[in-house]
Design a protein around this motif. Structure first.
Motif: not given
Length: 194
Positions: A51-52, A100-101, A130-131, A161-163
């Motif tokens: 986790v970042l 989906p992941y 949220y990535m 992925a994020p927009p």
């Protein structure tokens, strides 16, 4: 080139196997694909989940190990994933999930296997965006549970992925982390002091 998947801690794998053998754990998991699956379910492709938590202005930040994720395969396909976490008493099963992941992780791993360089695969979560990314670490001999992204490592954003960030497009850490840092940095409102 083949990927060098780091070995998961044996106690983490045992907790997943125990949960798979527990009708209660599987039934309460809210994973319809796992409930409907025919035949034995086996945990495969253990990946450390890092986790970042915080991105620095330079785009480099330390990571922390949050757990290990196993894809759960039934027959020819992965139907779910199992997550483990480190507790004061050792490794513990956390939960099963689907979504989906699962397919996105498999796709990114297949993509990584076609690259000319050998990598150690890991997962890197960026909660503030949220990535989730497949982190391809260049040092295949490293302990999969430690370390931080090197500038030359690759990050492959998983779908969704994020927009504005393309899923399944590999990026060097040195290129992507500054972009991510800019995205989480609050922009001052017009007329407010900087």
């Amino acid at each position: 080139m083949p990927l060098h998947v780091p070995p998961a801690p044996a106690p983490a794998l045992r907790t997943v196997l125990t949960a798979l053998g527990s009708p209660t754990a599987v039934r309460e998991a809210r994973t319809p694909s796992l409930l409907r699956s025919q035949g034995p379910a086996t945990p495969e492709l253990p990946l450390p989940v890092h986790v970042l938590d915080e991105l620095s202005p330079a785009g480099v930040s330390a990571t922390r190990l949050a757990g290990w994720r196993f894809l759960i395969r039934c027959g020819e396909r992965s139907v779910a994933a199992a997550e483990t976490m480190l507790t004061p008493d050792g490794w513990a099963f956390s939960h099963f999930f689907e979504g989906p992941y699962i397919a996105s992780t498999e796709r990114a791993l297949r993509q990584a296997e076609t690259m000319s360089q050998t990598y150690q695969p890991r997962l890197l979560s960026v909660p503030s965006l949220y990535m989730l990314t497949l982190w391809l670490h260049g040092d295949c001999t490293a302990d999969g549970a430690t370390g931080h992204p090197a500038a030359t490592d690759l990050l492959v954003p998983l779908a969704p992925a994020p927009p504005g960030i393309a899923a399944h497009r590999p990026h060097r850490v040195a290129e992507l982390l500054p972009v991510l840092t800019h995205r989480v940095t609050p922009v001052p409102l017009l007329g407010s002091p900087a």
